[in-house]
Design an enzyme around this catalytic site. Sequence first.
Site, mmCIF file in Angstrom:
data_model
loop_
_atom_site.group_PDB
_atom_site.id
_atom_site.type_symbol
_atom_site.label_atom_id
_atom_site.label_comp_id
_atom_site.label_asym_id
_atom_site.label_seq_id
_atom_site.Cartn_x
_atom_site.Cartn_y
_atom_site.Cartn_z
ATOM 1 N N ASP A 67 18.035 28.908 -29.875
ATOM 2 C CA ASP A 67 16.901 28.664 -30.373
ATOM 3 C C ASP A 67 16.263 29.416 -29.348
ATOM 4 O OD1 ASP A 67 17.882 28.505 -27.584
ATOM 5 O OD2 ASP A 67 16.938 26.622 -27.030
ATOM 6 N N ASP A 214 13.560 29.473 -20.339
ATOM 7 C CA ASP A 214 14.478 29.175 -19.697
ATOM 8 C C ASP A 214 15.092 29.062 -18.339
ATOM 9 O OD1 ASP A 214 14.252 27.692 -22.362
ATOM 10 O OD2 ASP A 214 16.756 28.180 -22.395
HETATM 11 ZN ZN LIG Z 1 19.027 28.980 -23.191
#
Ligand SMILES: [Zn+2]
Length: 305
Positions: A67, A214
């Site tokens: 992603d 993230d």
């Molecule tokens: Zn990730």
Amino acid sequence: MIPFKVTFLGTGAGLPTLQRGVSSLVIQINREYLMIDCGEGTQIQMQRFGIKSGQINYIFISHLHGDHFFGLPGLLFTYHLFSRQKPLHIYGPENLEASLKAVMHVDWSVLSYKIFFHTINTEIPLDLLDEKDFKVSCFPLKHRIPTFGFLVEEKEPPFFKLRKEALNVWKPDVSTIRSLRLGNDFITPNGEVIPNEVFSYPKDPIRSFAYLSDTAYLPELKSVIEGVTVLCHEATYLKGEEENALSKGHSTALQAAELAKASNVKKLLLGHVSPKILDPQTLIENAISTFENTTVVFDGFSLEI
Ligand SMILES: [Zn+2]
């Protein structure tokens, strides 16, 4: 002030949905355009939100979860299709180049333009790019695979802007004007010292943008992002889901707010919104009592820093 603007192309976590694309953003700083992350569908989002892909000369990939980079092979091929000539610099973790090669099945030499790959492999903050008006550095995050955050900082302009009124009064010659622009005081013919502030406007505060794609909650990042103008922090989970967030290498909206507060940032943007979160207002409610100046980003969200 030079233009310094961020536009979010994709703001969702995991997979593209009808509401949100996956991670990608573009920063305009003066005449340069930098892309950070390039999830699936980024090319469509660029068209939707008026970003000309040919303007981008630098792409930074935070980590190799799909992603965040599955849009890159398509974009690289489009550049070839349109006979791009300008070189492209790509910064990302180890194996990014090999992953792209595996998907694209090309020898880079057949492309119409040259790609320079810069592998990021660091356990401490590291400078990546040093340009006339800005610099970009990276720092490690805490995720399930090697992942890096990015800090884009404007540089202090070398010259002061001068006040016309003062110039009209004192009428300095050309070389004195040059000296005043550099911040020196004015010496009158009879030796009187007129401080530079009489002639110059104060310089604007230096602006900066930090992006944490993230990451699990990482309070030690305070030293890296202290005082940044705008912090974009992932908020994949809600308050109360800390354990789950930690096991997946993610953060809650409250944890993002706690880091923003501890780091004295000016503004917090919450991103990497999970498709499970139907009302983004919930994220705001989780964060706002800890850090008031909080916004949840959406695709097409744009901000002058
Ligand atoms: Zn990730």
